[in-house]
Enzyme design. Structure first.
Site, PDB file in Angstrom:
ATOM      1  N   ARG A  99      15.450  21.877  86.383  1.00 10.91           N
ATOM      2  CA  ARG A  99      15.971  21.475  85.080  1.00 10.91           C
ATOM      3  C   ARG A  99      15.986  22.645  84.106  1.00 10.91           C
ATOM      4  O   ARG A  99      15.066  23.454  84.072  1.00 10.91           O
ATOM      5  CB  ARG A  99      15.103  20.358  84.479  1.00 10.91           C
ATOM      6  N   ARG A 583      36.315  27.770  34.886  1.00 15.36           N
ATOM      7  CA  ARG A 583      37.519  28.571  35.117  1.00 15.36           C
ATOM      8  C   ARG A 583      38.573  28.224  34.070  1.00 15.36           C
ATOM      9  O   ARG A 583      39.137  27.122  34.092  1.00 15.36           O
ATOM     10  CB  ARG A 583      38.049  28.310  36.531  1.00 15.36           C
ATOM     11  N   ARG A 638      34.430  31.800  32.441  1.00 11.23           N
ATOM     12  CA  ARG A 638      35.126  32.989  32.941  1.00 11.23           C
ATOM     13  C   ARG A 638      36.467  33.129  32.234  1.00 11.23           C
ATOM     14  O   ARG A 638      37.276  32.191  32.233  1.00 11.23           O
ATOM     15  CB  ARG A 638      35.346  32.876  34.459  1.00 11.23           C
ATOM     16  N   GLU A 768      32.417  41.002  41.735  1.00 10.98           N
ATOM     17  CA  GLU A 768      33.255  40.555  42.847  1.00 10.98           C
ATOM     18  C   GLU A 768      34.029  41.696  43.492  1.00 10.98           C
ATOM     19  O   GLU A 768      34.705  41.504  44.511  1.00 10.98           O
ATOM     20  CB  GLU A 768      34.222  39.472  42.367  1.00 10.98           C
ATOM     21  N   GLY A 789      30.648  36.723  42.333  1.00 13.02           N
ATOM     22  CA  GLY A 789      31.796  35.972  42.837  1.00 13.02           C
ATOM     23  C   GLY A 789      31.952  36.278  44.314  1.00 13.02           C
ATOM     24  O   GLY A 789      32.715  37.157  44.703  1.00 13.02           O
ATOM     25  N   THR A 790      31.208  35.569  45.134  1.00 13.83           N
ATOM     26  CA  THR A 790      31.127  35.943  46.547  1.00 13.83           C
ATOM     27  C   THR A 790      32.399  35.638  47.327  1.00 13.83           C
ATOM     28  O   THR A 790      32.569  36.159  48.428  1.00 13.83           O
ATOM     29  CB  THR A 790      29.924  35.251  47.217  1.00 13.83           C
ATOM     30  N   ASN A 791      33.307  34.816  46.784  1.00 17.46           N
ATOM     31  CA  ASN A 791      34.580  34.615  47.477  1.00 17.46           C
ATOM     32  C   ASN A 791      35.371  35.923  47.515  1.00 17.46           C
ATOM     33  O   ASN A 791      35.790  36.391  48.576  1.00 17.46           O
ATOM     34  CB  ASN A 791      35.409  33.531  46.784  1.00 17.46           C
ATOM     35  N   ASP A 792      35.598  36.492  46.319  1.00 17.52           N
ATOM     36  CA  ASP A 792      36.336  37.761  46.263  1.00 17.52           C
ATOM     37  C   ASP A 792      35.528  38.900  46.875  1.00 17.52           C
ATOM     38  O   ASP A 792      36.091  39.795  47.506  1.00 17.52           O
ATOM     39  CB  ASP A 792      36.706  38.097  44.809  1.00 17.52           C
ATOM     40  N   TYR A 875      19.819  31.733  39.627  1.00 14.37           N
ATOM     41  CA  TYR A 875      20.439  30.429  39.845  1.00 14.37           C
ATOM     42  C   TYR A 875      21.585  30.562  40.834  1.00 14.37           C
ATOM     43  O   TYR A 875      22.113  31.648  41.094  1.00 14.37           O
ATOM     44  CB  TYR A 875      20.949  29.835  38.528  1.00 14.37           C
TER      45      TYR A 875
END
Length: 903
Positions: A99, A583, A638, A768, A789-792, A875
């Site tokens: 097994r 935004r 922003r 960003e 801004g972790t997306n950009d 935060y």
């Protein structure tokens, strides 16, 4: 005289008595727990474990590591002495199971081979050993050939199944228990022919060859497609390898006084205390999890074998107290003798995870910190999905076992391939099978829910669905499922592929058509509609208790991304402590688009001033509403970020409209002016063009209007007795000089508007752009806060366009293991995360009081929250729906330096 060097052979094999439950890295979960039960004095069949290190060496080099074969031989001889039998002895054979057993449970994803050691001669000895039970012996032999052929030699499993179906058809039965010894002897001959046809050789008769080949097959199953897919789904590291457990066989298929089962110390679906599990008389363990025959509830064992039942209950209580958690137990009864084959901390639904954690605190087995460790944000998010609203006229057409809770509706499909195909096109699907097997994993992942006509709470479908958080109803035996015909029938209804059904994984009920949904109890609790102290709902009470503790211990604050007063109000009910991203560009849409067009078309001077003056009161009113909803809490606004031409019609569409209007002789002066502006502003790559801070520097008065609106709104709220805490965020800054220029203008406006109102306005920036992260020490001299801004930052750090790459090639990157998960979903800690860490450290070095937060999508991702905690941010900010998830994970991060893995 030099000391003689002594070579110490690396230890690859451990007897069960040599291990313990804390050696999962080395012995895998199954091996470590078999060792633990052995040391507790529980009835475990003797055996030994080959370590994960041996597997890793084999997979790296393609051969067994030096010394492994000799160690297996030595432990096998020891096992033979203990059992008083030899492997494959024609007269009195020892049989073993082989097994898999990785560190983390991967139910059904890797291989198992039972009855190793049987051959044409020892099958007779097995019959004698079983008191002349020929049926049992030949049944065991056919199982070995079937498992060995499929697992070790890649013989198509359906060929064995067809042969078994043919044998039952010839006998005139649908139950394999009706096949007698002669039938099974003939079936063994048929299986051998299938084996020879596909492998070019006879079924191996040498027991040790069977054992060695089975061990290698288990090693290799670590990299089987379904195992790789499951690890990726569950985020299990790919380099762990699997241990191999060689266990002396005990037999549940010896007759009506034998059987096999799976038990849970609490209900894995709801967390309720009681006796839960499935039992199948005269069967081997694989029959239960495969769902081949429908089981009976574990409670019925009390009538069948009270002695074994009472012993099992005592062992279950002992194991739960020992492991301090819900235990999942596999057992076999061999002619009235109970044997424990496995225990592990059981997989459970999201609801059960919270309820059980609360129960164990009440029982004094764990504290609240440990309870917090044992749940996670993904589970909480699952509990916030809607459930069926059944106050309409919906009657179920079938009822099975609620194996994994949830409410799922979708188009019926009968194969995994079809589930994947439709889901890729955006369809919601329900995968319907007689029973699932590990090869169905792709379809189970793609499907919204799983419905089977066979199996119980411990079947493959149930266990895997619970692990993935998928809705599942199993054992709905009223369904006549016809996979080749792509239909099932129930109660006079015929349901074909593409028809919609709804399944309730809590009640086990199946409905025709799409059933409407209603908010879950957990969402009602967060909305304030359910009193956690007054409700009888155990789940709501448990969620409240654990969330309260998470809030008490967490360091990270949790804000929300909200652009309207309604979003802000809901997020605050969900526990948000401010807004981390408001935004402003969203406020320029809808009816206000015409004003934006006026601004863009303005030639300058008074025209532009008039357009900005028209926008100012609208923006101010937006901010007043948001500040009032967030009274006393910080709101990060922003300034406008995307290129202005995004607020205009697409170039191609506008050009066609103008050309058509000209052809008709219509007056198109306004449209021509708009087309000219769009052409003037068109950019090949707008995400790297005139946007963010660049707009504020190039278009006079734009940022000034927004800053004035923010300041005036804050003053208006303050004068009405409220408290506004605005934070103005300048986007896309790459050089401190950009921020200094905007800040100088903003400070003049703020000073003029605020006066002696007592309103304090902070000015900061969004990090960003990679250059901003690398020059954060300079930028911090002009910024009172950073918001990442972790997306950009991810787009620019990787050179990916999020809108394009996720559908274009991310699937291939995930398939190849380049990504374990999309970097847009969970923070790339080594690359993008390092930019965050550099900016945080250098920013605070320059300005010790610098406030640090994150407002990209990662702010609500559980794993990313832990990273942001470790970096020292103040935060995270996320969508309102994800606020409770972030609160929970922030609490878990605060106490997780040495915490347990909640997988």
């Amino acid at each position: 005289m030099a000391a003689q060097e002594e070579t110490v052979e690396h230890k690859y094999v451990y007897d069960f008595a040599e291990g313990n439950k804390d050696l999962k890295d080395l012995l895998g979960g199954k091996g470590a727990n078999l060792a633990e039960m052995t040391n507790l004095g529980l009835p475990v069949p003797p055996g030994f474990t080959i370590t994960t290190e041996a597997c890793q060496a084999y997979l790296t080099t393609g051969r067994e590591p030096d010394g492994l074969a000799a160690q297996i031989e030595a432990h096998l001889e020891s096992l033979e002495r203990e059992m008083g039998r030899r492997l494959g002895d024609p007269g009195d054979p020892l049989l073993v199971s082989v097994r898999s057993g990785a560190k983390f449970s991967m139910p059904g994803m890797m291989e198992t081979v039972l009855n190793v050691g049987l051959n044409d001669r020892s099958v007779i000895g097995l019959s004698t050993q079983a008191g002349g039970n020929d049926r049992f012996a030949w049944d065991s032999y056919r199982r070995l050939i079937q498992m060995f052929g499929k697992t070790v030699c890649e013989v198509p499993g359906e060929e064995f199944e067809h042969a078994l179906d043919e044998a039952k058809h010839t006998k005139g039965t649908r139950d394999d228990l009706d096949l007698d010894a002669d039938d099974l002897r003939a079936l063994v001959d048929a299986y051998k022919k299938i084996f020879a046809k596909h492998t070019g050789r006879e079924f191996p008769q040498e027991p040790r060859e069977q054992l060695d080949l089975a061990i290698r097959a288990v090693f290799e199953s670590w990299n089987a497609e379904r195992a790789v897919l499951y690890r990726r789904q569950e985020r299990i590291p790919a380099d762990l390898g699997t241990a191999v457990n060689v266990v002396s066989m005990v037999f549940g298929n010896l007759g009506p006084d034998s059987g096999t089962g799976v038990a849970f110390t609490r209900d894995p679906g709801s967390g309720a205390q009681g006796i839960y599990g499935d039992y199948l008389a005269n069967a081997q363990g694989e029959d239960v999890v495969a769902g081949i025959r429908n089981t009976v509830p574990l409670q019925e064992l009390e009538q069948l074998d009270k002695t074994s039942y009472d012993e099992l209950l005592g062992i279950m209580a002992r194991l739960e107290e020992h492991y301090r958690d819900l235990c999942d137990i596999e057992f076999t009864i061999e002619r009235g003798k109970l044997w424990m084959l496995q225990t592990r901390v059981g997989k459970r639904t999201a609801a059960a995870a919270f309820v059980i954690a609360g129960q164990l605190v009440d029982e004094g087995l764990i504290d609240l910190d440990e309870a917090l460790h044992r749940v996670n944000g993904a589970q909480l998010a699952q509990l916030m999905f809607p459930r069926f609203q059944l106050d309409h006229d919906f009657e179920p057409v079938a009822k099975g076992i609620g194996a994994s809770p949830g409410a799922a509706s979708g188009k019926v499909v009968f194969t995994s391939a079809r589930a994947v195909e439709l889901a890729a096109g955006g369809e919601s699907v329900i995968l319907v099978r007689r029973e699932t097997n590990p090869d169905d994993l792709n379809g189970m992942i793609a499907a919204r829910g799983i419905l089977t006509s066979r199996g119980g709470k411990t079947s493959h479908a149930a266990v895997v669905a619970r692990g993935m958080g998928k809705t599942c109803v199993s054992g709905a035996d009223e369904l006549e499922v016809n996979v080749p015909a792509k239909k099932f029938t129930v109660g006079g209804h015929t349901v074909g592929e593409g028809d919609v059904v709804s399944i309730d994984g809590t009640t086990g009920k199946v409905y025709l058509g799409e059933v409407p949904v209603t908010p879950s109890e957990v969402v009602q609790y967060f909305e304030g509609e359910l009193d956690p102290e007054g409700t009888e709902d155990a789940l709501v009470r448990a969620v409240h208790r654990i969330m309260t503790h998470a809030d008490a211990v967490r360091r990270l604050r949790v804000r929300t991304n909200a652009d309207t007063g309604a979003d802000a109000a809901r997020a605050r009910r969900f526990g948000a402590e401010g807004i981390g991203l408001c935004r402003t560009e969203h406020m320029f849409l809808g009816e206000r688009r015409e004003l934006v067009e006026r601004l863009i078309l303005a030639g300058g001077g008074q025209e532009r001033d008039d357009a900005l003056a028209a926008l100012l009161p609208l923006q101010r009113a937006d901010f007043v509403e948001i500040f009032r909803q967030m009274d006393g809490l910080p709101v990060t606004v922003r300034l406008i970020d995307p290129p202005l031409h995004e607020f205009l019609p697409p170039l191609e569409q506008l050009a066609v409209n103008v050309a058509v209007a000209q052809e008709r002789g219509e007056d198109v002066a306004k449209e021509e002016a708009l087309l000219s502006a769009v052409r003037r502003m068109h950019e090949e790559n707008p995400m790297l063009g005139l946007r963010g801070v660049r707009l504020g520097l190039v278009i006079p008065g734009l940022f000034a209007m927004q800053v004035r609106a923010i300041a005036e709104a804050a003053v208006a709220v303050a004068r009405d007795g409220g408290t506004a805490c605005p934070e103005i965020m300048v986007p896309l800054v790459g050089a401190v000089q950009e921020l200094e220029t905007v800040r100088a203008e903003a400070e003049k406006i703020i000073a003029e508007v605020v006066g002696d109102s007592g309103v304090d306005v902070l000015i900061g920036t969004m990090i960003e752009v990679p250059r901003a992260a690398l020059t954060a020490g300079q930028i911090a001299e002009a910024a009172e806060f950073f918001s990442f801004g972790t997306n950009d930052l991810t787009q620019m750090g990787w050179g990916f366009s999020r809108d394009d790459v996720e559908g274009a090639f991310f699937w291939r990157y995930l398939e190849l293991g380049i990504f374990g998960i999309s970097p847009f979903e969970s923070i790339d800690a080594d690359g993008v995360g390092r930019l965050v860490r550099i900016a945080a450290e250098e920013g605070r070095a320059a300005r010790p009081g610098l406030k640090l937060g994150v407002c990209g999508e990662h702010g609500g991702d559980p794993e990313s929250v832990h990273f942001f905690h470790s970096v020292g941010l103040d935060y995270v900010s996320c969508s309102p729906f994800r606020v409770p998830v972030a609160r929970l994970e922030a609490g878990r991060a605060a106490i997780s330096t040495t915490g347990s893995d909640s997988r």
